[in-house]
Design a protein around this motif. Structure first.
Motif, short mmCIF file in Angstrom:
data_model
loop_
_atom_site.label_atom_id
_atom_site.label_comp_id
_atom_site.label_asym_id
_atom_site.label_seq_id
_atom_site.Cartn_x
_atom_site.Cartn_y
_atom_site.Cartn_z
N ASP A 78 34.03 -16.99 -15.20
CA ASP A 78 34.97 -17.61 -16.15
C ASP A 78 36.21 -18.14 -15.44
N ARG A 79 36.40 -17.78 -14.19
CA ARG A 79 37.52 -18.30 -13.41
C ARG A 79 37.11 -19.51 -12.57
N GLY A 80 35.81 -19.80 -12.53
CA GLY A 80 35.30 -20.89 -11.72
C GLY A 80 34.28 -20.39 -10.71
N LEU A 81 33.96 -21.22 -9.74
CA LEU A 81 32.99 -20.86 -8.72
C LEU A 81 33.63 -19.92 -7.71
N VAL A 82 33.02 -18.74 -7.51
CA VAL A 82 33.60 -17.71 -6.64
C VAL A 82 32.58 -17.28 -5.60
N MET A 83 33.01 -17.27 -4.35
CA MET A 83 32.20 -16.75 -3.24
C MET A 83 32.85 -15.47 -2.74
N THR A 84 32.05 -14.41 -2.57
CA THR A 84 32.58 -13.12 -2.15
C THR A 84 32.21 -12.83 -0.71
N LEU A 85 33.22 -12.50 0.08
CA LEU A 85 33.02 -12.08 1.47
C LEU A 85 33.15 -10.57 1.52
N ARG B 40 38.57 -30.93 -3.46
CA ARG B 40 38.50 -29.54 -3.88
C ARG B 40 39.49 -28.69 -3.08
N ARG B 41 39.99 -27.65 -3.75
CA ARG B 41 40.92 -26.70 -3.15
C ARG B 41 40.33 -25.29 -3.32
N VAL B 42 40.92 -24.34 -2.63
CA VAL B 42 40.45 -22.96 -2.74
C VAL B 42 41.63 -22.00 -2.86
N ARG B 43 41.38 -20.91 -3.55
CA ARG B 43 42.31 -19.78 -3.55
C ARG B 43 41.59 -18.61 -2.90
N ILE B 44 42.16 -18.04 -1.87
CA ILE B 44 41.55 -16.93 -1.14
C ILE B 44 42.25 -15.65 -1.56
N PHE C 54 36.85 -21.57 -5.82
CA PHE C 54 36.83 -23.01 -5.62
C PHE C 54 37.39 -23.73 -6.85
N SER C 55 38.11 -24.80 -6.60
CA SER C 55 38.62 -25.61 -7.70
C SER C 55 37.50 -26.49 -8.25
N ASP C 56 37.80 -27.22 -9.33
CA ASP C 56 36.83 -28.20 -9.81
C ASP C 56 36.91 -29.44 -8.94
N GLU C 57 36.15 -30.48 -9.29
CA GLU C 57 36.07 -31.67 -8.44
C GLU C 57 37.39 -32.44 -8.38
N GLN C 58 38.28 -32.18 -9.35
CA GLN C 58 39.59 -32.85 -9.35
C GLN C 58 40.66 -32.01 -8.63
N SER D 254 44.29 -20.36 -13.22
CA SER D 254 45.56 -19.66 -13.00
C SER D 254 45.33 -18.38 -12.20
N PRO D 255 46.31 -18.00 -11.36
CA PRO D 255 46.17 -16.74 -10.63
C PRO D 255 46.10 -15.56 -11.59
#
Length: 268
Positions: free
Chosen positions: A145-152, A185-189, A257-261, A266-267
């Motif tokens: 629900d927050r978007g596309l998330v990749m877990t390390l 695209r942008r990312v929040r880590i 990951f952000s959307d294509e725009q 939100s954090p």
């Protein structure tokens, strides 16, 4: 190359020489023997620095022989020192070669990455769109629900450290690859920990790990303006901390990951 010096036997022999050497020279000899043993038991060092290991062993043998004579304490100390230095040089030489091999491997990965990017840009829009979808799948990211998330997972870092292990390179290269192909695209880590230890230290570790991932991406050409970094420490666990498995799941870094725009949710 296999060790040809019997270190345990040497240490036993050293105990029988109190009258032939001073306490200082005997201590130096014991230290040299232990240092030599620590490198002679590492196959990689034996392979990378055989000459240095040989010199360390030869100097140790000379120190041992001098320890059997009266009035030779200075010679014992001299050759024990040489043995320790050669042992240290052998270890350093091996570490340098290993770092060079890792750097070469990473360079090859980056070159393959650049070639893949060039090939992708030559595809027509339809094929490129399908190719990007495949790349999303290769990231092993999950839609939330927050978007596309990749877990390390925690295994990509050295224990209780913010330093990335060698196995992290391939995973993060995929992320960098994807971001290069999607320049908007942008990312929040986001960094997380379990609840063991001091909460303030956990918060600092979570932020440091997230920052390390961000720094890695920047080092490969991703603009700092496309990266946000935040540490949440013990908050937002995904499993109970009562078990080792649950704690391991909670020690993680998530890449959102952000959307294509380029819009990020939100954090937390």
């Amino acid at each position: 190359m296999k060790p040809v010096y019997l270190i345990p036997a040497l240490l036993v022999a050293l105990g029988a020489l109190p009258g032939c050497a001073t306490l200082e020279s005997q201590q130096q000899l014991e230290d040299a023997a232990m240092t030599f043993q620590s490198i002679s038991e590492v196959p990689q060092i034996l392979q990378d620095a055989p000459k240095d290991v040989m010199r360390a062993g030869e100097s140790l043998e000379r120190a041992k022989r001098f320890a059997g004579y009266w009035g030779s304490a200075e010679d014992v100390i001299h050759y024990a020192y040489l043995s320790k230095r050669y042992s240290e040089i052998a270890r350093q030489h091996s570490e340098q070669l290993q770092n060079q091999r890792r750097a070469t491997q990473l360079s090859m990965e980056l070159e393959r990455l650049r070639q893949a990017v060039q090939e992708a840009r030559m595809l027509d829009m339809q094929h490129q769109g399908r190719w990007l979808e495949d790349q999303m799948v290769s990231l092993a990211a999950a839609e939330t629900d927050r978007g596309l998330v990749m877990t390390l997972g925690d295994v990509l870092f050295r224990a209780a450290s913010a330093e990335l292990g060698a196995s992290a390179n391939r995973t993060l290269l995929k992320v960098v690859h994807f971001l290069q192909l999607n320049p908007k695209r942008r990312v929040r880590i986001e960094g997380y920990t379990d609840n063991r230890g001091d909460a303030a230290e956990n918060l600092a570790l979570s932020k440091a790990r997230a920052q390390t991932v961000g720094d890695f991406m920047q080092s490969l050409g991703i603009d700092a303006g496309r990266i946000e970094v935040v540490g949440y420490g013990e908050q937002y666990r995904v499993a109970e901390n009562a078990s080792a498995r649950g704690r391991a799941q909670n020690r993680r870094v998530e890449i959102l990951f952000s959307d294509e725009q380029g819009r990020l949710s939100s954090p937390r």
